[in-house]
Design a protein around this motif. Structure first.
Motif, PDB file in Angstrom:
ATOM      1  N   ARG A  28       0.841  -1.204   0.000  1.00 47.35           N
ATOM      2  CA  ARG A  28       0.000   0.000   0.000  1.00 47.35           C
ATOM      3  C   ARG A  28       0.879   1.258   0.000  1.00 47.35           C
ATOM      4  O   ARG A  28       1.790   1.403   0.794  1.00 47.35           O
ATOM      5  N   GLY A  29       0.626   2.147  -0.934  1.00 48.49           N
ATOM      6  CA  GLY A  29       1.388   3.384  -1.013  1.00 48.49           C
ATOM      7  C   GLY A  29       2.857   3.174  -1.330  1.00 48.49           C
ATOM      8  O   GLY A  29       3.723   3.888  -0.802  1.00 48.49           O
ATOM      9  N   TRP A  30       3.149   2.228  -2.204  1.00 43.95           N
ATOM     10  CA  TRP A  30       4.541   1.845  -2.475  1.00 43.95           C
ATOM     11  C   TRP A  30       5.329   2.929  -3.217  1.00 43.95           C
ATOM     12  O   TRP A  30       6.562   2.978  -3.123  1.00 43.95           O
ATOM     13  N   GLU A  31       4.652   3.795  -3.961  1.00 44.71           N
ATOM     14  CA  GLU A  31       5.364   4.742  -4.827  1.00 44.71           C
ATOM     15  C   GLU A  31       6.196   5.769  -4.056  1.00 44.71           C
ATOM     16  O   GLU A  31       7.381   5.968  -4.358  1.00 44.71           O
ATOM     17  N   ALA A  32       5.603   6.426  -3.075  1.00 47.86           N
ATOM     18  CA  ALA A  32       6.300   7.509  -2.370  1.00 47.86           C
ATOM     19  C   ALA A  32       7.604   7.046  -1.699  1.00 47.86           C
ATOM     20  O   ALA A  32       8.650   7.698  -1.863  1.00 47.86           O
ATOM     21  N   PRO A  33       7.595   5.937  -0.941  1.00 47.82           N
ATOM     22  CA  PRO A  33       8.864   5.487  -0.347  1.00 47.82           C
ATOM     23  C   PRO A  33       9.908   5.115  -1.393  1.00 47.82           C
ATOM     24  O   PRO A  33      11.099   5.368  -1.196  1.00 47.82           O
ATOM     25  N   LEU A  34       9.456   4.550  -2.512  1.00 45.91           N
ATOM     26  CA  LEU A  34      10.403   4.167  -3.562  1.00 45.91           C
ATOM     27  C   LEU A  34      11.011   5.408  -4.217  1.00 45.91           C
ATOM     28  O   LEU A  34      12.219   5.448  -4.469  1.00 45.91           O
ATOM     29  N   ILE A  35      10.206   6.410  -4.469  1.00 46.19           N
ATOM     30  CA  ILE A  35      10.713   7.664  -5.041  1.00 46.19           C
ATOM     31  C   ILE A  35      11.737   8.282  -4.108  1.00 46.19           C
ATOM     32  O   ILE A  35      12.815   8.734  -4.530  1.00 46.19           O
ATOM     33  N   LYS A  81      14.127  -7.262   5.357  1.00 45.41           N
ATOM     34  CA  LYS A  81      13.826  -5.864   5.054  1.00 45.41           C
ATOM     35  C   LYS A  81      14.900  -4.904   5.557  1.00 45.41           C
ATOM     36  O   LYS A  81      15.002  -3.780   5.066  1.00 45.41           O
ATOM     37  N   ASN A  82      15.701  -5.347   6.525  1.00 40.84           N
ATOM     38  CA  ASN A  82      16.784  -4.509   7.037  1.00 40.84           C
ATOM     39  C   ASN A  82      18.153  -4.979   6.577  1.00 40.84           C
ATOM     40  O   ASN A  82      19.172  -4.638   7.195  1.00 40.84           O
ATOM     41  N   TYR A  83      18.202  -5.733   5.522  1.00 44.51           N
ATOM     42  CA  TYR A  83      19.462  -6.250   4.993  1.00 44.51           C
ATOM     43  C   TYR A  83      20.394  -5.096   4.623  1.00 44.51           C
ATOM     44  O   TYR A  83      20.035  -4.210   3.845  1.00 44.51           O
ATOM     45  N   GLN A  84      21.585  -5.124   5.201  1.00 39.37           N
ATOM     46  CA  GLN A  84      22.507  -3.997   5.064  1.00 39.37           C
ATOM     47  C   GLN A  84      23.226  -3.970   3.710  1.00 39.37           C
ATOM     48  O   GLN A  84      23.855  -2.968   3.367  1.00 39.37           O
ATOM     49  N   GLY A  85      23.132  -5.049   2.957  1.00 34.82           N
ATOM     50  CA  GLY A  85      23.804  -5.094   1.665  1.00 34.82           C
ATOM     51  C   GLY A  85      23.041  -4.412   0.545  1.00 34.82           C
ATOM     52  O   GLY A  85      23.503  -4.388  -0.596  1.00 34.82           O
ATOM     53  N   ALA A  86      21.877  -3.858   0.848  1.00 32.59           N
ATOM     54  CA  ALA A  86      21.072  -3.161  -0.157  1.00 32.59           C
ATOM     55  C   ALA A  86      20.794  -1.743   0.291  1.00 32.59           C
ATOM     56  O   ALA A  86      20.812  -1.423   1.488  1.00 32.59           O
ATOM     57  N   ASP A  87      20.533  -0.883  -0.668  1.00 31.53           N
ATOM     58  CA  ASP A  87      20.167   0.497  -0.353  1.00 31.53           C
ATOM     59  C   ASP A  87      18.682   0.634  -0.042  1.00 31.53           C
ATOM     60  O   ASP A  87      18.280   1.535   0.693  1.00 31.53           O
ATOM     61  N   TYR A  88      17.881  -0.258  -0.620  1.00 28.90           N
ATOM     62  CA  TYR A  88      16.445  -0.221  -0.356  1.00 28.90           C
ATOM     63  C   TYR A  88      15.866  -1.605  -0.604  1.00 28.90           C
ATOM     64  O   TYR A  88      16.218  -2.266  -1.579  1.00 28.90           O
ATOM     65  N   VAL A  89      15.007  -2.053   0.318  1.00 28.64           N
ATOM     66  CA  VAL A  89      14.327  -3.347   0.206  1.00 28.64           C
ATOM     67  C   VAL A  89      12.831  -3.101   0.301  1.00 28.64           C
ATOM     68  O   VAL A  89      12.369  -2.386   1.200  1.00 28.64           O
ATOM     69  N   CYS A  90      12.069  -3.661  -0.624  1.00 25.92           N
ATOM     70  CA  CYS A  90      10.626  -3.429  -0.613  1.00 25.92           C
ATOM     71  C   CYS A  90       9.899  -4.596  -1.271  1.00 25.92           C
ATOM     72  O   CYS A  90      10.516  -5.502  -1.837  1.00 25.92           O
ATOM     73  N   TYR A  91       8.585  -4.558  -1.181  1.00 22.49           N
ATOM     74  CA  TYR A  91       7.758  -5.513  -1.906  1.00 22.49           C
ATOM     75  C   TYR A  91       7.716  -5.141  -3.386  1.00 22.49           C
ATOM     76  O   TYR A  91       7.731  -3.947  -3.733  1.00 22.49           O
ATOM     77  N   LEU A  92       7.623  -6.145  -4.237  1.00 22.67           N
ATOM     78  CA  LEU A  92       7.337  -5.886  -5.642  1.00 22.67           C
ATOM     79  C   LEU A  92       5.834  -5.668  -5.777  1.00 22.67           C
ATOM     80  O   LEU A  92       5.046  -6.521  -5.362  1.00 22.67           O
ATOM     81  N   PRO A  93       5.400  -4.535  -6.329  1.00 23.68           N
ATOM     82  CA  PRO A  93       3.965  -4.335  -6.521  1.00 23.68           C
ATOM     83  C   PRO A  93       3.389  -5.436  -7.414  1.00 23.68           C
ATOM     84  O   PRO A  93       4.101  -6.022  -8.237  1.00 23.68           O
ATOM     85  N   ILE A 127      10.541   4.997 -12.046  1.00 23.82           N
ATOM     86  CA  ILE A 127      11.144   5.469 -10.795  1.00 23.82           C
ATOM     87  C   ILE A 127      12.527   4.867 -10.597  1.00 23.82           C
ATOM     88  O   ILE A 127      13.495   5.577 -10.273  1.00 23.82           O
ATOM     89  N   VAL A 128      12.643   3.558 -10.800  1.00 28.84           N
ATOM     90  CA  VAL A 128      13.886   2.855 -10.478  1.00 28.84           C
ATOM     91  C   VAL A 128      14.956   3.063 -11.539  1.00 28.84           C
ATOM     92  O   VAL A 128      16.134   3.258 -11.241  1.00 28.84           O
ATOM     93  N   LYS A 129      14.545   2.999 -12.812  1.00 29.86           N
ATOM     94  CA  LYS A 129      15.483   3.114 -13.935  1.00 29.86           C
ATOM     95  C   LYS A 129      16.710   2.199 -13.758  1.00 29.86           C
ATOM     96  O   LYS A 129      17.852   2.646 -13.736  1.00 29.86           O
ATOM     97  N   PRO A 130      16.474   0.889 -13.638  1.00 29.71           N
ATOM     98  CA  PRO A 130      17.598  -0.012 -13.392  1.00 29.71           C
ATOM     99  C   PRO A 130      18.525  -0.125 -14.597  1.00 29.71           C
ATOM    100  O   PRO A 130      18.074  -0.090 -15.748  1.00 29.71           O
ATOM    101  N   ASP A 131      19.807  -0.259 -14.322  1.00 24.92           N
ATOM    102  CA  ASP A 131      20.783  -0.506 -15.376  1.00 24.92           C
ATOM    103  C   ASP A 131      20.930  -1.991 -15.655  1.00 24.92           C
ATOM    104  O   ASP A 131      21.301  -2.390 -16.756  1.00 24.92           O
ATOM    105  N   ILE A 132      20.672  -2.798 -14.652  1.00 27.56           N
ATOM    106  CA  ILE A 132      20.737  -4.254 -14.795  1.00 27.56           C
ATOM    107  C   ILE A 132      19.802  -4.867 -13.763  1.00 27.56           C
ATOM    108  O   ILE A 132      19.617  -4.319 -12.668  1.00 27.56           O
TER     109      ILE A 132
END
Length: 422
Positions: free
Chosen positions: A35-42, A96-108, A121-126
């Motif tokens: 719920r409301g996944w966009e704002a935290p991801l942005i 969800k608190n894994y330190q090896g990532a910059d952000y952890v979330c659910y996939l919508p 929003i993400v614009k992944p390179d790979i």
């Protein structure tokens, strides 16, 4: 399946989960977590570096498969912003608190507009896609944008939709991958038979992961105190069906120590375990007694683990490991976590979807049992025959050691093809 039917499935699936969320805790986590996944991801991606790597995992097991590759990338290419997504609450809540990532979330939940918005929003390179769980709109959008998507530790069976007459949509999803790394030759053959040629057999990255955990093992003094020099059977990731098979042997062999690490640690389940097993103590209570040096010679002989995250180290203390999931429909859990320490493994009869289980049985390092009687016979046979036990233990350890290296095969491809850059 047509795209029309796929979209109907998505709608019905999302609706069913929203309805189930009224009484099912996992469904509630699934719904509220998105719920409301966009704002935290942005917010998370607004300060990103010039390179973004996105890794998607269905659940915790897939995360552990992708983790060796991810951590090697983090080490060699530290400028990357790393995003990890999960589909399942059981994966997200634990990592969800894994330190090896910059952000952890659910996939919508997959959808045409959702996938476009997420990728804008993400614009992944790979993108690293781990093992399985294929979402059409996300993969199709990545393909249209020319984003390289790499499948890690893929495992395919002839019964899957990709290989059926109605599987055109699923075959298109496979064509969206830049390259596919599979665990075995059977998977590679299945893919090539439907025209997917960008495939290589790398093996399973979990062998690298469990080996790294074993090599970095840190003792658990409170567990050593509980064991007190006695032989230990560790029941890992157990379900009620597994516990019902184990309880008689544990209750009639007080000269052993038993450690039960259930898959679910809700209070109701923990109380059920305490009813099944005699002379038990929960880990949280044992730690308190241990710290106060208040334990006695007649301490409980069954330790119930009431937390998450210790299991891989617990197997180090075992003489034999019982791995859960093989008596139910949820699937056999990770037998490699025990085998890496050279511990013979026992599990239930439902393991046909797990090639590592089939191969470890063939190698002599594990044993499948169909009921409590077979379980007790196998335990007694291994414990009474030192030669047979030693052969099984050596077979288990060598099985893991000989299958390491998938991580470096995948990394070599990424670097040779310049899919990673500093």
């Amino acid at each position: 399946m047509s795209l029309f039917l796929y979209n109907i499935f998505l709608f019905l699936y999302g609706t069913a989960l929203k309805f189930a969320a009224f009484w099912n805790p996992k469904a509630k986590s699934w719904v509220t977590g998105r719920r409301g996944w966009e704002a935290p991801l942005i917010s998370a991606m607004s300060g990103r570096s010039s390179h973004v790597l996105w890794m998607h995992c269905a659940s915790l097991g897939e995360f552990e498969q992708g983790r060796p590759v991810l951590e090697l990338i983090r080490q060699k290419y530290p400028r990357y912003t790393i995003l990890i997504t999960f589909f399942s609450p059981s994966g997200y809540e634990i990592r969800k608190n894994y330190q090896g990532a910059d952000y952890v979330c659910y996939l919508p939940l997959d959808g045409s507009s959702t996938a476009r918005r997420f990728l804008d929003i993400v614009k992944p390179d790979i993108v690293l896609w781990v093992r399985y769980e294929f979402w059409y709109h996300f993969l199709n959008q990545l393909f249209k944008r020319g984003t390289p998507v790499i499948l890690i530790s893929g495992l395919f069976r002839s019964s899957q939709p990709f290989f059926q007459w109605f599987g055109r949509l699923h075959r298109h999803m496979l064509s969206c991958f830049r390259y596919i790394f599979v665990q075995n030759a059977e998977s590679a053959t299945l893919l090539r038979n439907i025209g997917i040629e960008n495939v290589a057999i790398s093996g399973d990255t979990r062998y690298d992961r469990v080996s790294a955990i074993a090599e970095a093992f840190e003792p658990l003094p409170e567990i050593a105190a509980f064991v007190n020099g006695l032989p230990v059977v560790v029941g890992g990731s157990t379900w009620p069906e597994d516990e019902e098979e184990l309880d008689h042997f544990a209750n009639t062999n007080s000269g052993f120590r038993f450690i039960i690490a259930p898959h679910e640690i809700g209070e109701h389940h923990l109380k059920d375990i305490e009813k099944l097993f005699h002379n038990t103590i929960r880990y949280s209570k044992w730690v308190k007694i241990w710290k106060e040096s208040a334990f006695k010679a007649n301490s409980p002989h069954v330790l119930i683990i009431d937390n998450i995250g210790m299991l891989s180290r617990l197997y180090h203390y075992a003489i034999i490991a019982y791995v859960g999931g093989g008596f139910g429909g949820d699937g056999l859990h990770n037998i490699l976590e025990a085998a890496v320490y050279g511990r013979p493994v026992i599990h239930g009869p439902h393991y046909e979807r797990f090639p590592e289980a089939i191969e470890l049985i063939e190698a002599g390092g594990s044993f499948s049992v169909g009921n409590a009687l077979e379980l007790e016979d196998t335990l007694k046979k291994l414990l009474a025959n030192s030669s047979e036990y030693s052969m099984a233990a050596v077979a288990a350890e060598e099985f893991v050691r000989k299958r390491r290296g998938a991580t470096h095969i995948i990394m070599d491809y990424l670097e040779v093809n310049r899919l990673l850059t500093n």
